[in-house]
Design an enzyme around this catalytic site. Structure first.
Site, mmCIF file in Angstrom:
data_model
loop_
_atom_site.group_PDB
_atom_site.id
_atom_site.type_symbol
_atom_site.label_atom_id
_atom_site.label_comp_id
_atom_site.label_asym_id
_atom_site.label_seq_id
_atom_site.Cartn_x
_atom_site.Cartn_y
_atom_site.Cartn_z
ATOM 1 N N LYS A 95 0.798 -1.221 0.000
ATOM 2 C CA LYS A 95 0.000 0.000 0.000
ATOM 3 C C LYS A 95 0.833 1.275 0.000
ATOM 4 O O LYS A 95 0.313 2.345 -0.314
ATOM 5 C CB LYS A 95 -0.940 -0.015 1.206
HETATM 6 C C1 LIG Z 1 -3.454 -6.962 3.849
HETATM 7 C C2 LIG Z 1 -4.109 -6.593 2.564
HETATM 8 N N1 LIG Z 1 -4.206 -7.524 1.610
HETATM 9 C C3 LIG Z 1 -4.816 -7.256 0.436
HETATM 10 C C4 LIG Z 1 -5.368 -6.034 0.165
HETATM 11 C C5 LIG Z 1 -6.075 -5.832 -1.135
HETATM 12 O O1 LIG Z 1 -5.387 -4.972 -2.034
HETATM 13 P P1 LIG Z 1 -6.202 -3.984 -2.952
HETATM 14 O O2 LIG Z 1 -6.855 -2.995 -2.045
HETATM 15 O O3 LIG Z 1 -5.181 -3.339 -3.834
HETATM 16 O O4 LIG Z 1 -7.214 -4.766 -3.714
HETATM 17 C C6 LIG Z 1 -5.270 -5.030 1.148
HETATM 18 C C7 LIG Z 1 -5.858 -3.694 0.965
HETATM 19 O O5 LIG Z 1 -6.998 -3.446 0.815
HETATM 20 C C8 LIG Z 1 -4.615 -5.308 2.363
HETATM 21 O O6 LIG Z 1 -4.503 -4.379 3.331
#
Ligand SMILES: Cc1ncc(COP(=O)(O)O)c(C=O)c1O
Length: 326
Positions: A44
């Protein structure tokens, strides 16, 4: 001398690591895009900085301003690091199902943390979506990030994560597997990879209690699919603008129990101390094993670090209480 101008200069260029024991039953090369090497320990960081830079350029975020976001923790961490370097105030709105570690970590990097109930509808005034929005309306010189619908999120992964994976696999990647929350990672990486080679298959990992899989397969937003679940970081009860269903070939759902058990297995069998969505992603990949052939190169992206889950998935007492282990 070789050094970064500040901590934000260390974001990206994370390693690709072969998974060995857990994927013995898979007849393909399985590589993990290991995002915990980012300074905030998650993927992120990439989109947090991109969203801030785009908001600055658009005049939405002004000097001395306050950044407000509803976050499960990782986006908040990336935003908090950037806020420190760039001189903004950071307010994170979280739902009460998130690990306490995530809240403490955000406070450690100077964020104000506001906790909201999980078991309310998104349009309930107490939900974390509504609370973040209201705070941004009430706070002068503030900017509401909205990682769900802010397309700079997808763009960050289109511009950095996707090209890195393409280059690191020398263009040999055949499948990309990743957990889906806001959709930024799958949509940005998926779009970039399919532009390089339209034959690359992109699989989203979803949870039971989330709307994505059914919506992708039927076009129906089925409220009956929505119920509380334990897995953190993936699955949604809304359709974020960042989920580009056109670049996703399919979704695979993983149970809360399997996601938790495989989070432990990654640590114990691969030495990969990762977050709960990594457990879901690797288990989803194993459920998809019939899709892969011998010469395939399957890349699975692991979003965040195990340290955020020591009170839950890495706590055997909690695991037993949940009925996940004997
Ligand atoms: C630990 C974790 N895994 C997966 C995701 C999913 O990623 P994305 O938001 O880019 O779909 C997030 C964020 O939302 C996350 O914090």
């Amino acid at each position: 001398m070789e050094y970064a101008e500040n901590i934000l200069g260390t974001i990206g260029n994370t390693p690709l690591v072969k998974i060995n024991k857990l994927t013995e039953e898979v007849d393909a090369l399985v590589l993990a895009k290991y995002e915990t090497f980012n300074p905030g320990n998650s993927a992120k960081d990439r989109m947090a900085v991109k969203m801030i830079e785009d908001a600055e350029a658009a005049g939405l975020l002004k000097p001395g301003g306050t950044i407000i976001e509803g976050t499960s923790g990782n986006t908040g961490m990336g935003l908090a690091l950037a806020a420190i370097v760039k001189g903004y105030k950071m307010v994170c709105v979280m739902s009460d199902k998130q690990s306490k570690e995530k809240m403490d970590i955000l406070k450690a990097v100077g964020s104000e943390v506001i906790v909201c109930p999980t078991d309310v509808a998104p349009d309930d005034p107490n939900s974390y979506y509504s609370t973040s929005k209201r705070l941004s309306e009430e706070t002068p010189n503030s900017w509401y990030v909205n990682q769900y619908d802010n397309l700079s999120n997808t763009k960050a992964h289109y511009e950095s994560t996707g090209p890195e994976i393409w280059k690191q696999t020398d263009g040999r990647i055949t499948h990309f597997v990743v957990g889906v929350g806001t959709g930024g990672t799958i949509s940005g990486v998926g779009k970039y990879l399919k532009e390089q080679n339209p034959d690359i298959k992109v699989w989203g990992i979803d949870t039971y209690g989330s709307v994505f899989k059914k919506y992708h397969e039927t076009g129906i937003f089925d409220e009956k699919e929505i119920y509380p679940y334990v897995t953190e970081g993936i699955g949604e009860d809304i359709l974020p603008k960042n989920v580009n269903f056109d670049v996703i070939d399919g979704f695979m759902k993983v149970t809360d129990k399997d996601a938790a058990v495989y989070t432990q297995r990654l640590a114990k069998e691969e030495g990969m101390f990762l977050g709960n969505s990594a457990g879901a992603a690797i288990k989803g990949l194993l459920q998809l094993k019939e899709q892969f052939k011998k010469d395939d190169v399957v890349v699975v992206l692991f979003h965040d670090h195990g340290s955020r889950y020591v009170g839950k998935m890495f706590n055997d007492e909690w695991m037993r209480k949940m009925g996940y282990i004997e």
